[in-house]
Design a protein around this motif. Structure first.
Motif, PDB file in Angstrom:
ATOM      1  N   GLN A  35     -10.258  -3.399   3.632  1.00 16.91           N
ATOM      2  CA  GLN A  35     -10.911  -4.225   2.624  1.00 16.91           C
ATOM      3  C   GLN A  35     -12.414  -4.069   2.782  1.00 16.91           C
ATOM      4  OE1 GLN A  35      -9.841  -8.411   2.429  1.00 16.91           O
ATOM      5  NE2 GLN A  35     -11.851  -8.879   1.604  1.00 16.91           N
ATOM      6  N   GLY A  59     -16.576  -9.462  -2.823  1.00 19.51           N
ATOM      7  CA  GLY A  59     -15.835 -10.677  -3.103  1.00 19.51           C
ATOM      8  C   GLY A  59     -14.485 -10.513  -3.768  1.00 19.51           C
ATOM      9  N   SER A  60     -14.058  -9.283  -4.070  1.00 23.09           N
ATOM     10  CA  SER A  60     -12.851  -9.161  -4.883  1.00 23.09           C
ATOM     11  C   SER A  60     -11.570  -9.007  -4.071  1.00 23.09           C
ATOM     12  CB  SER A  60     -12.985  -7.964  -5.817  1.00 23.09           C
ATOM     13  OG  SER A  60     -12.995  -6.769  -5.049  1.00 23.09           O
ATOM     14  N   GLU A  61     -11.682  -8.841  -2.767  1.00 23.71           N
ATOM     15  CA  GLU A  61     -10.522  -8.659  -1.900  1.00 23.71           C
ATOM     16  C   GLU A  61      -9.689  -7.430  -2.269  1.00 23.71           C
ATOM     17  OE1 GLU A  61     -10.116 -13.402  -0.814  1.00 23.71           O
ATOM     18  OE2 GLU A  61      -8.397 -12.383  -1.702  1.00 23.71           O
ATOM     19  N   LYS A  62     -10.318  -6.431  -2.888  1.00 23.03           N
ATOM     20  CA  LYS A  62      -9.613  -5.181  -3.152  1.00 23.03           C
ATOM     21  C   LYS A  62      -9.255  -4.507  -1.840  1.00 23.03           C
ATOM     22  CE  LYS A  62     -13.072  -3.544  -5.458  1.00 23.03           C
ATOM     23  NZ  LYS A  62     -13.921  -2.577  -6.193  1.00 23.03           N
TER      24      LYS A  62
END
Lengths: 114, 110
Positions: free
Chosen positions: B90, B94-97
């Motif tokens: 990861q 902030g997107s937690e992709k």
């Protein structure tokens, strides 16, 4: 507690046809994702969303579209299906609120384009 | 570029033997790293993440920033450990992709 539900589980499409893969989660998660998994390859991110009304492209967005009108639903649209889109598609969600506990995955949709 | 490499597509061990699934990553920042597992006919699920330093089902993984590795280890493999294992990174943001490796299929023979 259903978690992440994907429909359909299997589908065969003809070249040029369109379809929508459905994904619904009941955990009130902010973040949702669509990945595809080709044989022998890892999961590749197609699109993702960090909240209702917000979507963004991932690594392999071409040929796909998404929308996020509600927190629960994140459908993936295939327009003009091509054989290269033959894959297993996974939807996932995560809380996006810190104390991250990882993704919750759907069971996958196996799509074949012929 | 962010990349996760799992050099072994297939790994076969005998029950009771130690097992190590390798994972190397390429990322310029400070990543968070995870192992996901998919048992036969089940969904992908989180096995462990480096930040929690847990041991789950006897598995541990240590982040080695110098070697950019996050190998998964278990001292005594069990038949029920047979599954596909994916290492994932990861990136900061902030997107937690997640960026996934290609996976290693572990088979534990009786």
């Amino acid at each position: 507690n259903a978690g992440v539900t994907q429909t359909p589980k299997f589908r065969i499409l003809k070249i040029g046809q369109s379809m929508t893969l459905q994904c619904t989660q009941d955990m009130n998660h902010n973040y949702m994702y669509w990945y595809r998994q080709d044989p022998g390859m890892g999961l590749k991110l197609i699109y993702y969303s960090v909240g209702a009304g917000i979507t963004d492209k991932g690594e392999v967005p071409n040929g796909y579209n998404v929308s996020r009108s509600t927190t629960e639903d994140f459908p993936l649209r295939l327009e003009l299906a091509a054989p290269s889109q033959t894959s297993v598609y996974f939807c996932a969600s995560s809380s996006g609120t810190g104390g991250w506990k990882g993704y919750t995955f759907g069971s996958g949709t196996r799509l074949t384009v012929v | 570029a962010q990349r996760v490499t799992q050099p072994e597509k297939l790994l076969s061990v005998f029950k009771g033997a130690p097992v190590e699934l390798k994972c190397n990553y390429s990322y310029s920042g400070s990543p968070e790293l995870f192992w996901y597992v998919q048992y036969s006919r089940q969904r992908l699920q989180l096995l462990l993440r480096h930040i929690s330093r847990e041991s789950i089902k006897g598995f541990t993984a240590d982040l080695n920033k110098g070697e950019t590795s996050f190998h998964l280890k278990k001292p005594f493999a069990q038949e029920e450990d047979s599954a596909m294992y994916y290492c994932a990174l990861q990136p900061q943001g902030g997107s937690e992709k997640l960026v996934f490796g290609k996976g290693t299929k572990l088979t534990v023979n009786p």
